[in-house]
Design an enzyme around this catalytic site. Structure first.
Site: not given
Ligand code: PDD
Length: 286
Positions: A101, A150, A182, A52, A33
């Site tokens: 599945r 992601k 993070e 990304r 996503y």
């Molecule tokens: N989350 N680290 C993690 C684990 C994240 O899920 C996100 C973003 C970030 C920051 O990435 P960016 O600057 O590209 O948004 C770092 C999004 C916003 C979410 O899951 O809603």
């Protein structure tokens, strides 16, 4: 007004949008996503998010159901149809819905990927939490080893947010081998002696699009940046702490595991970076 969402080529009222129960996103969290923020009806850092997305797809050997140029059109169409002024566009691509599945990936020629997109209206630029700062707790980082992709495997980050809520805090910072990786849904930073410190990129963290922009703006503003590991103890003794993400931009952190950071109020470095980020993003948004 009912939201208009996008599902596999169609714009539909949210109540009419449907995905199969065999979809691998639903059964296996086999999906990726992106969240792109919207300011004044325009997309922030769109190119970074698409790049990304392409990388996430390629790391998982997943095909995109739409070409990348079309994504901009769909994002803009959703923003327009929902009259979105401020908030975000959520995009999810999964490995589609095979006939049954099965752990084995389906043949992409027979099973097209699923794409879903929707808008979320949210007060981003003037979020009240910026004035007060947020509190975080630390928890062990129990996620898988490819956090640079992601994926929609967000159960542990959700559990982390719930642990924070239960402890009366706003969010959690994840810790592995004694160092902060993070936040549950954001990148983590501290400031000491004017220097901005954040963990270096690797498979251990998501390569935040906001992170890349903020570090670039910091360097352009002659602020010193150091990409290295830091611990919770170091963060508690720092002058400032903050997080970045597409939904928070630069958000000051004023408490870590109950310990006040710096003066306990949003620090000047974080606030200056937020201001620069908002100014530059508004100028560059498309
Ligand atoms: N989350 N680290 C993690 C684990 C994240 O899920 C996100 C973003 C970030 C920051 O990435 P960016 O600057 O590209 O948004 C770092 C999004 C916003 C979410 O899951 O809603």
């Amino acid at each position: 007004m009912s939201r208009i969402v996008y599902v596999n080529g169609e714009y539909l009222p949210e109540g009419e949008a449907k995905v199969s129960i065999f979809d691998r996103g639903f059964l296996m969290a086999d999906g990726i996503y992106e969240v792109t923020s919207v300011l004044e009806g325009k997309l922030v850092d769109f190119e970074g998010h698409v790049l990304r997305l392409q990388r996430s797809l390629s790391e998982l050997d997943m095909a995109s159901p739409v070409d990348m140029d079309e994504l901009l059109t769909i994002h803009r169409e959703l923003v327009a149809r929902n009259e979105l002024d401020e908030g975000g566009v959520y995009l999810q691509i999964t490995r589609g819905a095979p006939a049954d599945r099965d752990f084995v990936f389906p043949d992409p020629a027979e099973t097209p990927s699923t794409i879903v997109m929707f808008t979320q209206s949210k007060n981003l630029a003037n979020a009240p939490s910026v004035q007060t700062g947020i509190s975080v707790i630390s928890i062990e980082d129990l996620r898988w080893g490819r956090r640079d992709i992601k994926t929609v495997q967000l159960l542990y980050p959700s559990m982390g947010k719930m642990m924070a809520k239960k402890a009366g805090a706003d969010d959690a910072w994840l810790v592995e081998d004694g160092f902060v990786t993070e936040g549950t849904s954001n990148n983590a930073y501290i400031v000491k002696g004017g220097k901005i410190i954040t963990r270096q990129l690797s498979n251990d963290i998501l390569h935040g699009i906001t992170r890349a922009a903020v570090l670039r703006f910091a360097s352009e503003a002659q602020m010193e940046v150091e990409e290295r590991l830091f611990s919770i103890e170091e963060a508690q003794q720092a002058d400032e702490a903050f997080i970045t993400s597409a939904t928070t931009f630069v958000q000051p952190v004023v408490k870590i595991d109950g310990e006040t950071v710096g003066t306990g109020t949003p620090g000047p470095v974080a606030m200056r970076l937020r201001e620069i980020y908002l100014d530059e993003s508004r100028k560059a948004a498309i």
